[in-house]
Design an enzyme around this catalytic site. Structure first.
Site, PDB file in Angstrom:
ATOM      1  CG  HIS A 130       5.242  -0.926   3.598  1.00 53.45           C
ATOM      2  ND1 HIS A 130       4.411  -1.506   2.671  1.00 53.45           N
ATOM      3  CD2 HIS A 130       4.670  -1.149   4.805  1.00 53.45           C
ATOM      4  CE1 HIS A 130       3.377  -2.044   3.294  1.00 53.45           C
ATOM      5  NE2 HIS A 130       3.504  -1.851   4.585  1.00 53.45           N
ATOM      6  CE  LYS A 158       1.543   4.971   3.192  1.00 54.14           C
ATOM      7  NZ  LYS A 158       0.402   5.316   4.025  1.00 54.14           N
ATOM      8  CG  HIS A 189      -0.507   0.348   2.476  1.00 55.61           C
ATOM      9  ND1 HIS A 189       0.164  -0.530   3.275  1.00 55.61           N
ATOM     10  CD2 HIS A 189      -0.558   1.505   3.171  1.00 55.61           C
ATOM     11  CE1 HIS A 189       0.495   0.063   4.404  1.00 55.61           C
ATOM     12  NE2 HIS A 189       0.074   1.311   4.365  1.00 55.61           N
ATOM     13  CD  GLU A 196       4.145   2.230  11.727  1.00 62.06           C
ATOM     14  OE1 GLU A 196       2.983   2.278  11.313  1.00 62.06           O
ATOM     15  OE2 GLU A 196       4.774   1.164  11.829  1.00 62.06           O
TER      16      GLU A 196
HETATM   17  C1  BG6 Z   1       1.345  -2.059   7.467  1.00 69.81           C
HETATM   18  C2  BG6 Z   1       2.129  -2.702   8.579  1.00 69.81           C
HETATM   19  O1  BG6 Z   1       1.596  -2.715   6.261  1.00 69.81           O
HETATM   20  O2  BG6 Z   1       1.719  -0.709   7.350  1.00 69.81           O
HETATM   21  C3  BG6 Z   1       1.864  -1.966   9.870  1.00 69.81           C
HETATM   22  O3  BG6 Z   1       1.731  -4.072   8.713  1.00 69.81           O
HETATM   23  C4  BG6 Z   1       2.145  -0.509   9.717  1.00 69.81           C
HETATM   24  O4  BG6 Z   1       2.666  -2.521  10.910  1.00 69.81           O
HETATM   25  C5  BG6 Z   1       1.408   0.054   8.492  1.00 69.81           C
HETATM   26  O5  BG6 Z   1       1.718   0.166  10.880  1.00 69.81           O
HETATM   27  C6  BG6 Z   1       1.811   1.485   8.221  1.00 69.81           C
HETATM   28  O6  BG6 Z   1       1.035   1.964   7.172  1.00 69.81           O
HETATM   29  P1  BG6 Z   1       0.473   3.453   7.161  1.00 69.81           P
HETATM   30  O7  BG6 Z   1      -0.169   3.615   5.850  1.00 69.81           O
HETATM   31  O8  BG6 Z   1      -0.447   3.560   8.323  1.00 69.81           O
HETATM   32  O9  BG6 Z   1       1.712   4.295   7.344  1.00 69.81           O
END
Ligand code: BG6
Length: 471
Positions: A227, A169, A165, A203
């Site tokens: 990611h 973005k 994902h 995070e």
């Molecule tokens: C997910 C992970 O793919 O991405 C999570 O499994 C993480 O651990 C998340 O918190 C972060 O995504 P975003 O879009 O909230 O930054």
């Protein structure tokens, strides 16, 4: 078909995303069959979907649109077997007529993915189908190769959409626009002008809700191999011959092929104090909730330019930053105490937050007598364009692309397998986890890792607030 229709991701992102796509006219004529282990009626599923929207859809729900969306929802439990699945799809297709395309979104844990694929095969739902797979795509090279080969027994590679994902973005795609639609930066986008690069995704959230999944995964598999490496691919790739899936994938895979295998000595693994006390976590757990590492890309563009990656849970701030540090000029002409170079090199910074920002920092003269220098910056905030409302959320964008058959922002078996391959030395001999305090920036060893450079975060100078611009 939405497998895992009652799960966390479906509630938070997929159902709200489908609602937005359906009600803004992006996907007219779409019927959604929810599938999960839970026994529930279609009506109960509609209620669950409505409560997901109430909690997670931020754009405001139009009741008429909701009614129409609710009518497009059906539900079937996996325990009812392939015939029930096939019947639900037949019902949905009856509503649509002709032979509509099918998209199966497998939002299920890794150990359930192949069972779902088999169920689709048994229900004869492979034709006219694409399948979206969720990470992790294996846990190492051997398991990734095995997973891909089992998948390929049912679906062709061209039917499989492996979702990351972060690539959906908007600001991640803007990296490509910024690099390749402008003449200004690409000429200096290489080892002659760039000193080092940081991809930093701390995070704030902890793991209390997800320990069961996370304990067997850890930060490297959960965030880096997916990611962060994909973002690195966008930052480091050569200009593709066209802005299409094959060309972009080829260039990204070339970056991954040039990556030097990750040595344990280039990695700091961390675990926040308190993680081991969470329900479902081994009291002696060695799972990392934090990772910082140095990566090397051994090609003509990047040889000698370190890429520093960092991500972790329960850290001081939530941020998604890509920071490009430029080489410093000779400073000999400036008088002593001018301040030249005192605040680090010039930086180009991408903030990959949903409200994207970008900044270019440089030295400029402080007004007044003599030659005193200050670090100044040019800043751009998407918010200021008035177009922020047009942003599609990452999952929305990627579901739409998969429906349209556009693979540009998806990852491939080859790319993923290569990333597991470069991960092998680290996975075979991970360094011990070091503890860090919740609310910090990770274990102390992170500073040695980047020395003589420093981590960009926390920022010395805050972003200017978009509203303050021009004031
Ligand atoms: C997910 C992970 O793919 O991405 C999570 O499994 C993480 O651990 C998340 O918190 C972060 O995504 P975003 O879009 O909230 O930054």
């Amino acid at each position: 078909m939405l497998f895992g229709a009652t799960g966390d991701l479906a509630r938070r992102k997929l159902l709200p995303g489908l609602f937005h796509l359906a009600t803004s006219g992006f996907i007219p004529g779409c019927q959604i069959v929810g599938v999960s282990l839970d026994e529930m009626t279609p009506e109960e599923f509609r209620c669950a979907a409505r409560s997901a929207l109430d909690n997670h859809f931020s754009r405001g729900i139009d009741e008429q649109k909701w009614e129409a969306f609710a009518d497009s929802l059906d539900y079937v439990s996996t325990t009812s077997g392939p015939e029930a699945l096939a019947a639900a799809v037949k019902r949905a297709e009856g509503e649509l007529g002709d032979s509509p395309d099918r998209l199966h979104y497998l939002s299920v844990p890794p150990n359930a993915a192949l069972a779902a694929v088999q169920l689709l095969a048994d229900a004869n739902l492979v034709a006219r189908s694409r399948v979206i797979m969720e990470k992790p795509f294996g846990i190492d090279l051997v398991s990734a190769v095995a997973l891909n080969s089992e998948l390929h027994e049912v679906f062709g590679e061209d039917q499989i959409f492996r979702i990351d994902h972060f690539l959906g973005k908007e600001p991640a795609q803007n990296i490509l626009a910024f690099r390749f639609a402008n003449g200004l930066f690409e000429p200096i986008w290489n080892r002659n002008f760039i000193d080092h690069i940081q991809i930093d995704v701390p995070e704030e959230l902890g793991l209390d809700q997800r320990a069961g999944f996370y304990e067997g995964t850890g930060a490297y598999r959960d965030m880096v191999v997916t990611h962060l490496f994909q973002i690195l691919g966008f930052i480091a790739m050569e200009p593709p011959t066209a802005l299409d899936s094959a060309s972009i994938t080829e260039e990204k895979n070339k970056v991954f092929r040039s990556m030097v295998p990750v040595e344990p000595s280039d990695v700091v693994r961390g675990q926040y104090n308190g993680y081991r006390e969470i329900d479902g976590v081994d009291p002696e757990s060695d799972t990392e909730t934090f990772i910082a590492m140095r990566c090397t890309i051994d090609n003509w563009r990047w040889a000698g330019v370190p890429f520093y990656l960092r991500t972790g849970k329960r850290m001081a701030e939530g941020q998604r930053i890509v920071s490009i540090a430029f080489r410093e000029p000779p400073k000999s002409m400036f008088p002593a105490n001018s301040g030249v170079g005192a605040q680090g090199p010039d930086h180009l910074t991408f903030d990959l937050a949903d409200a994207a920002k970008m900044s270019l920092s440089f030295y400029g003269k402080r007004p007044g007598p003599g030659m005193r220098l200050d670090k100044l910056s040019l800043q751009f905030a998407m918010h200021d364009t008035g177009l922020q409302g047009d942003v599609l959320e990452a999952y929305e964008r990627l579901i739409l692309d998969a429906m349209r058959g556009d693979r540009t922002l998806f990852t491939t078996a080859e790319g993923i397998e290569r990333l597991w391959e470069v991960s092998t030395p680290l996975l075979d001999a991970p360094p011990p986890v070091r503890m860090y305090s919740p609310g910090s920036w990770g274990p102390n060893a992170i500073h040695q890792l980047v020395a003589p450079h420093a981590w960009r975060l926390p920022f010395e100078r805050a972003w200017r607030s978009p509203n303050a611009l021009g004031s």
